[in-house]
Design a protein around this motif. Structure first.
Motif, PDB file in Angstrom:
ATOM      1  N   ALA A   1       0.829  -1.209   0.000  1.00  0.00           N
ATOM      2  CA  ALA A   1       0.000   0.000   0.000  1.00  0.00           C
ATOM      3  C   ALA A   1       0.862   1.257   0.000  1.00  0.00           C
ATOM      4  O   ALA A   1       0.559   2.234  -0.702  1.00  0.00           O
ATOM      5  CB  ALA A   1      -0.937  -0.007   1.208  1.00  0.00           C
ATOM      6  N   ALA A   2       1.936   1.241   0.788  1.00  0.00           N
ATOM      7  CA  ALA A   2       2.826   2.404   0.849  1.00  0.00           C
ATOM      8  C   ALA A   2       3.459   2.684  -0.509  1.00  0.00           C
ATOM      9  O   ALA A   2       3.660   3.848  -0.892  1.00  0.00           O
ATOM     10  CB  ALA A   2       3.910   2.174   1.902  1.00  0.00           C
ATOM     11  N   LEU A   3       3.782   1.631  -1.246  1.00  0.00           N
ATOM     12  CA  LEU A   3       4.356   1.806  -2.577  1.00  0.00           C
ATOM     13  C   LEU A   3       3.304   2.280  -3.570  1.00  0.00           C
ATOM     14  O   LEU A   3       3.539   3.213  -4.352  1.00  0.00           O
ATOM     15  CB  LEU A   3       4.978   0.498  -3.049  1.00  0.00           C
ATOM     16  N   LEU A   4       2.133   1.667  -3.558  1.00  0.00           N
ATOM     17  CA  LEU A   4       1.091   2.033  -4.505  1.00  0.00           C
ATOM     18  C   LEU A   4       0.682   3.497  -4.366  1.00  0.00           C
ATOM     19  O   LEU A   4       0.423   4.172  -5.360  1.00  0.00           O
ATOM     20  CB  LEU A   4      -0.135   1.128  -4.321  1.00  0.00           C
TER      21      LEU A   4
ATOM     22  N   PRO B   1       0.301   8.938  -8.122  1.00  0.00           N
ATOM     23  CA  PRO B   1      -0.767   9.921  -7.889  1.00  0.00           C
ATOM     24  C   PRO B   1      -2.143   9.464  -8.352  1.00  0.00           C
ATOM     25  O   PRO B   1      -3.149  10.066  -7.948  1.00  0.00           O
ATOM     26  CB  PRO B   1      -0.285  11.147  -8.672  1.00  0.00           C
ATOM     27  N   ARG B   2      -2.221   8.431  -9.158  1.00  0.00           N
ATOM     28  CA  ARG B   2      -3.515   7.916  -9.605  1.00  0.00           C
ATOM     29  C   ARG B   2      -4.139   6.946  -8.601  1.00  0.00           C
ATOM     30  O   ARG B   2      -5.292   6.548  -8.761  1.00  0.00           O
ATOM     31  CB  ARG B   2      -3.374   7.196 -10.952  1.00  0.00           C
ATOM     32  N   VAL B   3      -3.366   6.577  -7.565  1.00  0.00           N
ATOM     33  CA  VAL B   3      -3.782   5.466  -6.692  1.00  0.00           C
ATOM     34  C   VAL B   3      -3.909   5.927  -5.238  1.00  0.00           C
ATOM     35  O   VAL B   3      -3.062   6.658  -4.733  1.00  0.00           O
ATOM     36  CB  VAL B   3      -2.772   4.306  -6.782  1.00  0.00           C
ATOM     37  N   HIS B   4      -4.959   5.441  -4.571  1.00  0.00           N
ATOM     38  CA  HIS B   4      -5.044   5.536  -3.109  1.00  0.00           C
ATOM     39  C   HIS B   4      -5.024   4.123  -2.549  1.00  0.00           C
ATOM     40  O   HIS B   4      -5.743   3.238  -3.022  1.00  0.00           O
ATOM     41  CB  HIS B   4      -6.327   6.222  -2.640  1.00  0.00           C
ATOM     42  N   ALA B   5      -4.189   3.898  -1.534  1.00  0.00           N
ATOM     43  CA  ALA B   5      -4.136   2.611  -0.838  1.00  0.00           C
ATOM     44  C   ALA B   5      -3.741   2.873   0.605  1.00  0.00           C
ATOM     45  O   ALA B   5      -2.983   3.795   0.894  1.00  0.00           O
ATOM     46  CB  ALA B   5      -3.135   1.666  -1.507  1.00  0.00           C
TER      47      ALA B   5
ATOM     48  N   GLU C   1     -13.340  13.335  -0.945  1.00  0.00           N
ATOM     49  CA  GLU C   1     -11.996  13.605  -0.431  1.00  0.00           C
ATOM     50  C   GLU C   1     -10.956  12.643  -1.003  1.00  0.00           C
ATOM     51  O   GLU C   1      -9.754  12.874  -0.883  1.00  0.00           O
ATOM     52  CB  GLU C   1     -11.971  13.555   1.097  1.00  0.00           C
ATOM     53  N   TYR C   2     -11.428  11.546  -1.599  1.00  0.00           N
ATOM     54  CA  TYR C   2     -10.516  10.612  -2.258  1.00  0.00           C
ATOM     55  C   TYR C   2     -10.584  10.871  -3.756  1.00  0.00           C
ATOM     56  O   TYR C   2     -11.523  10.452  -4.435  1.00  0.00           O
ATOM     57  CB  TYR C   2     -10.909   9.158  -1.942  1.00  0.00           C
ATOM     58  N   GLU C   3      -9.582  11.562  -4.263  1.00  0.00           N
ATOM     59  CA  GLU C   3      -9.607  11.993  -5.665  1.00  0.00           C
ATOM     60  C   GLU C   3      -8.879  11.036  -6.593  1.00  0.00           C
ATOM     61  O   GLU C   3      -8.793  11.267  -7.795  1.00  0.00           O
ATOM     62  CB  GLU C   3      -8.981  13.392  -5.778  1.00  0.00           C
ATOM     63  N   ALA C   4      -8.343   9.946  -6.083  1.00  0.00           N
ATOM     64  CA  ALA C   4      -7.570   9.014  -6.900  1.00  0.00           C
ATOM     65  C   ALA C   4      -8.478   8.310  -7.908  1.00  0.00           C
ATOM     66  O   ALA C   4      -9.651   8.033  -7.641  1.00  0.00           O
ATOM     67  CB  ALA C   4      -6.874   7.989  -6.019  1.00  0.00           C
ATOM     68  N   ALA C   5      -7.894   7.993  -9.061  1.00  0.00           N
ATOM     69  CA  ALA C   5      -8.640   7.262 -10.088  1.00  0.00           C
ATOM     70  C   ALA C   5      -8.800   5.797  -9.726  1.00  0.00           C
ATOM     71  O   ALA C   5      -9.731   5.128 -10.176  1.00  0.00           O
ATOM     72  CB  ALA C   5      -7.925   7.395 -11.434  1.00  0.00           C
ATOM     73  N   VAL C   6      -7.875   5.283  -8.906  1.00  0.00           N
ATOM     74  CA  VAL C   6      -7.887   3.878  -8.505  1.00  0.00           C
ATOM     75  C   VAL C   6      -7.777   3.791  -6.990  1.00  0.00           C
ATOM     76  O   VAL C   6      -6.896   4.414  -6.389  1.00  0.00           O
ATOM     77  CB  VAL C   6      -6.718   3.097  -9.148  1.00  0.00           C
ATOM     78  N   ILE C   7      -8.667   3.029  -6.368  1.00  0.00           N
ATOM     79  CA  ILE C   7      -8.651   2.855  -4.916  1.00  0.00           C
ATOM     80  C   ILE C   7      -8.465   1.379  -4.588  1.00  0.00           C
ATOM     81  O   ILE C   7      -9.134   0.512  -5.149  1.00  0.00           O
ATOM     82  CB  ILE C   7      -9.949   3.377  -4.285  1.00  0.00           C
ATOM     83  N   PHE C   8      -7.529   1.105  -3.679  1.00  0.00           N
ATOM     84  CA  PHE C   8      -7.346  -0.244  -3.137  1.00  0.00           C
ATOM     85  C   PHE C   8      -7.844  -0.233  -1.691  1.00  0.00           C
ATOM     86  O   PHE C   8      -7.341   0.528  -0.868  1.00  0.00           O
ATOM     87  CB  PHE C   8      -5.870  -0.651  -3.152  1.00  0.00           C
ATOM     88  N   ASP C   9      -8.817  -1.080  -1.390  1.00  0.00           N
ATOM     89  CA  ASP C   9      -9.261  -1.251  -0.007  1.00  0.00           C
ATOM     90  C   ASP C   9      -8.609  -2.518   0.545  1.00  0.00           C
ATOM     91  O   ASP C   9      -8.637  -3.579  -0.086  1.00  0.00           O
ATOM     92  CB  ASP C   9     -10.784  -1.375   0.078  1.00  0.00           C
ATOM     93  N   THR C  10      -8.023  -2.392   1.728  1.00  0.00           N
ATOM     94  CA  THR C  10      -7.271  -3.501   2.322  1.00  0.00           C
ATOM     95  C   THR C  10      -8.040  -4.153   3.457  1.00  0.00           C
ATOM     96  O   THR C  10      -8.509  -3.469   4.365  1.00  0.00           O
ATOM     97  CB  THR C  10      -5.912  -2.999   2.849  1.00  0.00           C
TER      98      THR C  10
ATOM     99  N   PHE D   1       4.067   2.623 -13.598  1.00  0.00           N
ATOM    100  CA  PHE D   1       4.545   3.815 -12.903  1.00  0.00           C
ATOM    101  C   PHE D   1       5.882   3.472 -12.261  1.00  0.00           C
ATOM    102  O   PHE D   1       6.044   2.394 -11.686  1.00  0.00           O
ATOM    103  CB  PHE D   1       3.541   4.245 -11.830  1.00  0.00           C
ATOM    104  N   ARG D   2       6.840   4.383 -12.377  1.00  0.00           N
ATOM    105  CA  ARG D   2       8.163   4.145 -11.812  1.00  0.00           C
ATOM    106  C   ARG D   2       8.178   4.603 -10.353  1.00  0.00           C
ATOM    107  O   ARG D   2       7.987   5.766 -10.058  1.00  0.00           O
ATOM    108  CB  ARG D   2       9.216   4.897 -12.610  1.00  0.00           C
ATOM    109  N   HIS D   3       8.426   3.663  -9.437  1.00  0.00           N
ATOM    110  CA  HIS D   3       8.368   3.944  -8.009  1.00  0.00           C
ATOM    111  C   HIS D   3       9.757   4.223  -7.438  1.00  0.00           C
ATOM    112  O   HIS D   3      10.773   3.855  -8.023  1.00  0.00           O
ATOM    113  CB  HIS D   3       7.722   2.770  -7.274  1.00  0.00           C
TER     114      HIS D   3
END
Length: 270
Positions: free
Chosen positions: A19-22, A26-30, A77-86, A204-206
């Motif tokens: 999650a910290a990496l994802l 900027p397109r992702v919330h995790a 408040e979550y503006e990311a295009a992709v959301i990961f729920d854990t 995406f290059r991390h």
């Protein structure tokens, strides 16, 4: 609404690191495990026949209500295009996720069980002055009782392990990908590229030398400081187990995903 995907799998297997990496993208919330899985479980129970008023609910209404939990929890408040729920529960809810989000994918983090139990035990020993919620704040146990407690079917590890098998061998395994902890820490870009390909997102290059994740307050409240700690730099760190050899050996052959003959559903494993 944002595209919804899920992180699940075994505890102490890299889900917080993933999650910290994802979230560098900027397109992702995790994030770490959240309340949505539990909220859905409670709602389903209350919309079942145990509630006499459930007669007024159709399946279409149930589906809208459950999907609405995601839509409202991950609001503007979550503006990311992709959301990961854990949540570890997602591997046991594959059919529900397929119904609510047919395009949603589940990324399950896995690790050899002896090293998961070793990681939990190491965390407990490191926090000798602070009893953990993992063991109901009890201080009288031994490494044997602690290993038994988390490995049983309702325990921290046992429940997640059984849920993982349900997903891996079930009808909805096409929506499942397994990420091995050893691969994540040794070849993180390979893992992330595979995930982006699996969910249909551009690569995406991390930055693996500057990883950030903060959950100190949550960990302190559970009596388990360091539970969600993530090192700043992604690196594989060899170590010697703190478990007695008989405990380590007991769980050594439980990594079913390493046997290609068992992967009849062709689950993608990284």
């Amino acid at each position: 609404m944002s595209a919804i995907h899920f992180i699940s799998g075994l505890p102490r297997s890299g889900s917080t690191l993933l999650a910290a990496l994802l979230r560098q993208n900027p397109r992702v919330h995790a994030g770490m495990s959240g309340p949505v899985g539990g909220m859905l479980s409670v709602l389903q129970q209350e919309m079942s026949a145990r509630n006499e008023y459930a007669v007024f609910l159709s399946d279409a209404q149930r589906e809208r209500i459950l999907r609405g939990v995601f839509e409202h929890y991950y609001g503007p408040e979550y503006e990311a295009a992709v959301i990961f729920d854990t949540n570890r529960v997602w591997c046991a809810r594959m059919s529900l996720l397929r119904t609510l989000f047919p395009q949603g994918k589940v990324i399950a983090c896995v690790r050899d069980l002896p090293w998961i139990i070793d990681s939990v035990e190491r965390l407990i020993q490191r926090n000798a002055l602070s009893p953990s919620s993992i063991f109901n704040y009890q201080t009288s146990g031994t490494v044997y009782s602690r290993a038994e407690g988390i490995a049983n079917g309702e325990g921290l590890v046992g429940y997640a392990y059984n849920a993982l098998k349900e997903a891996f061998f079930g009808d909805y395994a096409a929506n499942l990908m397994l990420v091995q902890y050893d691969t994540l820490v040794a070849k993180p870009q390979l893992v992330l590229d595979a995930i982006y390909d699996f969910i249909g997102e551009p690569a995406f290059r991390h930055d693996f030398d500057n990883v950030r994740f903060e959950a100190d307050e949550f960990d302190a409240r559970t009596g388990t400081p360091g539970l969600h700690a993530v090192r700043q730099r992604v690196v594989a760190t060899p170590r010697t187990s703190v478990l007695p050899p008989d405990i380590f050996q007991r769980f050594q052959n439980d990594a079913f995903w390493r046997n290609p003959a068992l992967n009849t559903r062709k689950v993608r494993i990284v």
